[in-house]
Design a protein around this motif. Sequence first.
Motif, mmCIF file in Angstrom:
data_model
loop_
_atom_site.group_PDB
_atom_site.id
_atom_site.type_symbol
_atom_site.label_atom_id
_atom_site.label_comp_id
_atom_site.label_asym_id
_atom_site.label_seq_id
_atom_site.Cartn_x
_atom_site.Cartn_y
_atom_site.Cartn_z
ATOM 1 N N ASN A 139 0.699 -1.188 0.090
ATOM 2 C CA ASN A 139 0.078 0.002 0.032
ATOM 3 C C ASN A 139 1.114 1.495 0.047
ATOM 4 O OD1 ASN A 139 -2.253 -1.463 0.139
ATOM 5 N ND2 ASN A 139 -2.213 -1.630 2.252
ATOM 6 N N LEU A 140 2.235 0.997 0.148
ATOM 7 C CA LEU A 140 2.926 2.492 0.089
ATOM 8 C C LEU A 140 3.054 2.867 -1.392
ATOM 9 C CD1 LEU A 140 6.041 1.239 2.233
ATOM 10 C CD2 LEU A 140 4.265 2.746 2.906
ATOM 11 N N PHE A 141 3.204 4.105 -1.262
ATOM 12 C CA PHE A 141 3.622 4.666 -2.615
ATOM 13 C C PHE A 141 4.900 4.869 -2.744
ATOM 14 C CE2 PHE A 141 -0.844 5.987 -1.871
ATOM 15 C CZ PHE A 141 -1.665 5.670 -2.916
ATOM 16 N N GLY A 142 5.574 4.284 -3.751
ATOM 17 C CA GLY A 142 7.252 4.389 -3.931
ATOM 18 C C GLY A 142 7.775 5.341 -5.033
ATOM 19 N N ILE A 143 8.196 6.261 -4.733
ATOM 20 C CA ILE A 143 8.717 7.320 -5.725
ATOM 21 C C ILE A 143 10.023 7.384 -5.748
ATOM 22 C CG2 ILE A 143 8.522 9.692 -6.488
ATOM 23 C CD1 ILE A 143 5.877 9.794 -5.805
ATOM 24 N N GLN A 144 11.064 7.168 -6.670
ATOM 25 C CA GLN A 144 12.390 7.639 -6.767
ATOM 26 C C GLN A 144 12.781 8.854 -6.910
ATOM 27 O OE1 GLN A 144 14.250 5.152 -9.910
ATOM 28 N NE2 GLN A 144 16.380 5.464 -8.990
ATOM 29 N N GLY A 145 13.392 9.718 -6.231
ATOM 30 C CA GLY A 145 13.549 10.986 -6.365
ATOM 31 C C GLY A 145 14.650 11.444 -5.591
ATOM 32 N N ASP A 146 15.018 12.909 -5.447
ATOM 33 C CA ASP A 146 16.253 13.277 -4.825
ATOM 34 C C ASP A 146 15.584 14.292 -3.570
ATOM 35 O OD1 ASP A 146 18.547 14.815 -4.036
ATOM 36 O OD2 ASP A 146 19.093 15.419 -5.978
ATOM 37 N N ALA A 147 16.214 14.120 -2.314
ATOM 38 C CA ALA A 147 16.024 14.873 -1.509
ATOM 39 C C ALA A 147 15.929 16.170 -1.590
ATOM 40 C CB ALA A 147 16.651 14.615 0.036
ATOM 41 N N ALA A 148 16.957 16.723 -2.396
ATOM 42 C CA ALA A 148 17.284 18.297 -2.707
ATOM 43 C C ALA A 148 16.390 18.729 -3.709
ATOM 44 C CB ALA A 148 18.798 18.504 -3.095
ATOM 45 N N ALA A 149 15.332 18.090 -4.257
ATOM 46 C CA ALA A 149 14.626 18.461 -5.196
ATOM 47 C C ALA A 149 13.417 17.678 -5.307
ATOM 48 C CB ALA A 149 15.158 18.488 -6.621
#
Length: 264
Positions: free
Chosen positions: A77-87
């Motif tokens: 049920n988690l939404f997983g998103i690949q991304g950068d903490a600085a943007a």
Amino acid sequence: MALSRIEQLHGTPAEQAAVLRYPDLLQLKPGHDVLDVGAGAGHIANHLATRVTAHGTVCALDLSAALLAHARQRNRNLFGIQGDAAALPFPAGRFDRVFARWLLLHLPDPLAAVMEMRRVTRPGGRLLVVETDWDTLCISPGDTDLVRRIVHANTDRQANAASGRRLTSLFRRAGLRDVQVHAFVDSVNTGDPHWVAFLESRLDVARAAGVDARRLTLWWGDVGRAIASGEFFVCVTRIAVAGNVPESADRLAGYEDPTGSGPS
């Protein structure tokens, strides 16, 4: 951070106890929308999801697609998103609560990440960031100088190993209000397998930093004997800092730009 090391650190009894406190420190409620920045394998995101219930959402963000896959295996049920903490790839004010653990020590610009976390938190929302201050690592047995060199070899490889002790400053510079600090001391005097595995993995780190291999081998033997005789001890401090986004139309009210130029 490799999955094996994440499992080592997350599996300690003190960390398990700390995890149970994170929802309360976030003042988390059913129906909240939550972002876990640097979620890794999803240990915390999964726990937060139980508090927000089906009426809320938890989004797990990480740079590593492999770790996000583990997070999804842990909780579909988690939404997983690949991304950068600085943007962060979200609009301003998207989340009620934002959480990060063991993230800032890896980043070249921790303030930028805290500012991004604040940006995506709604006015009146809350942030909680947890970091381990690895310079507080205490180990017995061991010659004081040798243990210091092992500890410093571990911390010197991080981009911002002292980020934990600087969290309050980062929160205030980001304009967060009602900043609260909580410290968790993880200590063991037994041969806890998670800690033993972690310390053994530091041997290669210390060797790479130039610590004498023979001294390290002798020390590791002393550690084994201390565990057997009940004389082993290790502890480290983890620091959790929480703060609120002001209830204001000015999302950057209170921001203190270290350059003195102010927000653009």
